[in-house]
Design an enzyme around this catalytic site. Structure first.
Site, short mmCIF file in Angstrom:
data_model
loop_
_atom_site.label_atom_id
_atom_site.label_comp_id
_atom_site.label_asym_id
_atom_site.label_seq_id
_atom_site.Cartn_x
_atom_site.Cartn_y
_atom_site.Cartn_z
N CYS A 1 -29.05 -21.17 -3.71
CA CYS A 1 -29.99 -20.08 -3.96
C CYS A 1 -30.72 -20.42 -5.25
O CYS A 1 -30.52 -21.50 -5.79
CB CYS A 1 -29.30 -18.70 -3.99
SG CYS A 1 -28.25 -18.36 -5.40
N HIS B 1 -9.98 -31.88 -9.09
CA HIS B 1 -8.98 -30.95 -9.61
C HIS B 1 -8.92 -29.61 -8.90
O HIS B 1 -7.86 -28.97 -8.91
CB HIS B 1 -9.23 -30.69 -11.10
CG HIS B 1 -8.87 -31.85 -11.96
ND1 HIS B 1 -8.93 -31.79 -13.33
CD2 HIS B 1 -8.44 -33.10 -11.66
CE1 HIS B 1 -8.56 -32.96 -13.84
NE2 HIS B 1 -8.26 -33.77 -12.84
#
Length: 145
Positions: free
Chosen positions: A66, A99
């Site tokens: 967006c 991670h």
């Protein structure tokens, strides 16, 4: 081969078109959940469609865009099975996969170039989850199961 789901609002439409070209050039299959033009629209409609497509197994990962990346990211992260990461730099894309096992890449359509978007996608799509100690942390993310 994994299928990537795409979603954007009108402000992210142009960059989403570039993402489609990138995926095609890399022979990566995708499903586009909209929007399909630059006509004004509401990002939650497309974010929810992408999240539901992931939940239903239609697509394995997603890329969402967006204007700022914030609104579509907030909407996606309301879904318990989604780990959407708003990424502006390739290094962040790398770390959020390594991670956090992010499963949706969110980019800010109004603030990054197509060159930067390419580097971000290279890192996001090319980095595997490290596992190990990070699994415990990811298991703590959902509010309810």
């Amino acid at each position: 081969m994994k299928i990537i789901g795409l979603a954007s609002d009108h402000a992210g439409f142009a960059l989403k078109q570039f993402v489609r070209q990138y995926l095609e050039a890399h022979h990566i299959e995708y499903k586009d959940y909209g929007t399909y033009s630059e006509d004004s629209c509401d990002y939650p409609d497309y974010a929810h469609a992408l999240a539901n497509g992931m939940k239903n197994g239609e697509v394995a990962q997603g890329i969402a865009i967006c204007g700022s990346g914030e609104g579509i990211s907030m909407t996606l992260n309301k879904h318990q099975h989604i780990r959407a990461a708003l990424v502006w730099e390739p290094e962040i894309a790398h770390m959020t996969r390594l991670h956090n096992d992010a499963n949706v890449l969110v980019m800010p359509g109004r603030y990054i170039s197509t060159e930067t978007a390419s580097k971000i996608m290279d890192e996001f799509l090319g980095t595997a989850f490290e596992g190990g100690r990070h699994i415990r942390r990811i298991e703590k993310i959902p509010v309810s199961k």
